[in-house]
Design a protein around this motif. Structure first.
Motif, short mmCIF file in Angstrom:
data_model
loop_
_atom_site.label_atom_id
_atom_site.label_comp_id
_atom_site.label_asym_id
_atom_site.label_seq_id
_atom_site.Cartn_x
_atom_site.Cartn_y
_atom_site.Cartn_z
N HIS A 125 0.82 -1.22 0.00
CA HIS A 125 0.00 0.00 0.00
C HIS A 125 0.85 1.26 0.00
N GLN A 126 2.01 1.20 0.64
CA GLN A 126 2.83 2.40 0.79
C GLN A 126 3.59 2.78 -0.47
N THR A 127 3.68 1.83 -1.42
CA THR A 127 4.52 2.11 -2.61
C THR A 127 3.84 1.85 -3.95
N ASN A 169 2.41 -8.39 9.42
CA ASN A 169 3.36 -7.36 9.81
C ASN A 169 2.87 -6.64 11.07
N GLU A 170 3.64 -6.72 12.12
CA GLU A 170 3.37 -5.98 13.36
C GLU A 170 1.93 -6.11 13.86
N PRO A 171 1.45 -7.33 14.08
CA PRO A 171 0.09 -7.45 14.60
C PRO A 171 -0.07 -6.87 16.00
N PHE A 202 4.59 6.31 1.26
CA PHE A 202 3.39 6.79 1.96
C PHE A 202 3.43 6.34 3.42
N GLU A 203 3.73 7.28 4.30
CA GLU A 203 3.90 6.93 5.71
C GLU A 203 2.54 7.04 6.44
N TRP A 204 1.60 6.23 6.00
CA TRP A 204 0.29 6.10 6.64
C TRP A 204 -0.32 7.45 6.99
C1 BGC Z 1 5.59 -0.29 9.56
C2 BGC Z 1 5.84 0.49 8.28
C3 BGC Z 1 6.05 1.96 8.62
C4 BGC Z 1 7.25 2.08 9.50
C5 BGC Z 1 7.67 3.50 9.85
C6 BGC Z 1 6.41 0.15 10.74
O1 BGC Z 1 5.57 0.22 11.84
O2 BGC Z 1 5.67 -1.66 9.33
O3 BGC Z 1 4.76 0.28 7.44
O4 BGC Z 1 6.14 2.76 7.49
O5 BGC Z 1 7.01 1.40 10.71
O6 BGC Z 1 6.75 4.15 10.63
#
Ligand code: BGC
Length: 440
Positions: free
Chosen positions: A50-52, A189-191, A398-400
């Motif tokens: 999603h970010q890229t 990823n990071e649940p 894209f940093e969320w």
């Molecule tokens: C996430 C990434 C995020 C990064 C930097 C992690 O928590 O997996 O998606 O961009 O941190 O904030």
């Protein structure tokens, strides 16, 4: 400017800072002589779909971005157009010297409607994985990096029964496409990030996240909508754990022979004072996942800095410390502490699946990499099996909720032209990768 000149300048700027930061006079990474990293160590960078990729319009986060004003400062739009430019990006990553590349599969492209799998999307990810191999890089594949399909969010996301089975069914299909090329894989990823956000963010922000889901539900004409970080974390936890377990089994039943694990958001949590709540908070954040990971092939560590806890909870960073663009303390040596913590709790080998810094000053990224790798090296010397270091991120993306302002990339992306420009830190980490961590 020739490459050598850049390298010398950046190296000179980075070494003293890294030594001071690592708190190890004379043991900063770049200055340390000695053995290279273990044979087969994975060196690379990470991104997520999603970010890229751009135009990930079937996903829950895309839907939430449409709420303006809403939690997202801007929309992801075309992102880095990685969907169309992956071959060029993977060629660049390989040319920099990396032997691994971490990317994620976008569930909402592969299964745009419940039970309907898109062969073209599966083939797309198969080509990305195959291209990594052609370029000499091990694909580190994340089966889910936060985003889920809108249909999944509409049925209650991870909060409701049946979510684990749906995720496992997706993994079963996806692994058939990419498994033969995979080098390592993570399920989720990071649940644990949703809980971490509830520990560190002010309650009004969390309340806004709840409201955003109501807004998204109304937009899609549903009575509910649940996205990973936004929903009820206690309701999600058992389903996420079951999802991970079932996904591991589904992935292992498919083609290929590679290690499978989960990656966790782990912070160097430090206790301040005798009544610190640090251990209680750590249990709340990580205990269930570290326990689950004991059954896995490895544990994925993702670290960005430290948090200090007193008797009341998380503390502000100390007065006067350097902060990153996302407000985190500049604290690269924290990676050593999280590697030790994750390994001690699980007994599993460690891959650093993310580690990085949001900064507009690339000399600070180089200092950060240096401090982090110095810490990895000390862990290795102490006998902890660390098997790879994947920097976040390969490129600015894209940093969320923050949108495109924070820049985590080794490679800059021009938002108008999409042109990629490697920063000095890309050459710096690439050169370390080429010599497998040996002294220059
Ligand atoms: C996430 C990434 C995020 C990064 C930097 C992690 O928590 O997996 O998606 O961009 O941190 O904030």
């Amino acid at each position: 400017m020739n490459k050598k000149a850049v390298h010398r300048r950046t190296l000179l700027a980075a070494v003293p800072a890294a030594m001071a930061l690592a708190g190890l006079p004379g043991r900063g990474f770049a200055a340390a002589a000695g053995n290279p990293f273990p044979k087969g160590f994975l060196w690379g960078a990470a991104i997520s779909g999603h970010q890229t990729e751009g135009n990930n319009s079937n996903s829950d986060i895309w839907q939430l971005e449409q709420l303006q004003p809403g939690p997202f400062m801007e929309k992801s739009g075309i992102a880095c157009d990685f969907f169309n430019r992956y071959a060029e990006d993977l060629a660049l990553a390989a040319q920099l010297g990396f032997n691994a590349f971490r990317f994620s599969l976008e569930w909402s492209r592969i299964e745009p409607e419940e039970g309907r799998f898109d062969d073209k999307a599966l083939d797309h990810y198969r080509r990305i994985a195959a291209t990594c191999r052609e370029k000499g890089m091990v694909p580190a594949i994340t089966f889910n990096h936060f985003t889920t399909p809108i249909w999944f969010a509409k049925r209650g996301g991870w909060e409701v029964a049946g979510s684990a089975d749906r995720f496992a069914r997706f993994c079963e299909r996806a692994v058939k496409a990419v498994g033969e090329f995979a080098g390592i894989a993570t399920t989720l990823n990071e649940p644990n990030l949703g809980r971490l956000l509830r520990v560190i963010l002010p309650p009004p922000i969390i309340a806004d996240m709840g409201k955003a889901m109501q807004g998204a539900a109304a937009m899609v004409g549903s009575d509910r909508f649940s996205a990973a970080q936004f929903g009820d974390q206690d309701a999600m936890l058992p389903n996420l754990l079951e999802g991970h377990r079932k996904a591991v089994a589904a992935i292992k039943a498919g083609p290929g022979d590679f290690s499978v694990g989960v990656s966790l958001a782990l912070v160097d949590d430090q206790a301040v004072g005798a009544d610190s709540v640090r251990d209680k908070v750590r249990d709340y954040l990580n205990a269930a996942w570290l326990d689950a990971a004991k059954a896995d092939d490895f544990i994925g560590v993702q670290t960005y800095g430290r948090n200090r806890f007193d008797a009341k909870g998380v503390m502000q960073p100390p007065e006067g410390v350097e902060l990153t663009q996302t407000g985190e303390e500049f604290y690269p040596q924290g990676l050593g502490a999280t590697i030790r913590y994750a390994h001690a709790a699980t007994g599993r080998p460690v891959y650093v699946t993310e580690n990085g810094i949001a900064t507009a000053d690339d000399t600070r990224r180089i200092a950060y990499i240096d401090g982090a790798l110095a810490a990895v090296k000390v862990c290795l010397a102490d006998g902890i099996p660390v098997k790879g270091y994947l920097h976040w991120s390969f490129m600015d993306n894209f940093e969320w909720i923050f949108g495109y302002r924070p820049t985590f990339g080794l490679v800059a992306v021009d938002r108008q032209t999409m042109k990629r420009t490697p920063k000095p830190s890309a050459a710096y980490l690439g050169a370390i990768a080429k010599r497998n961590g040996a002294a220059a």
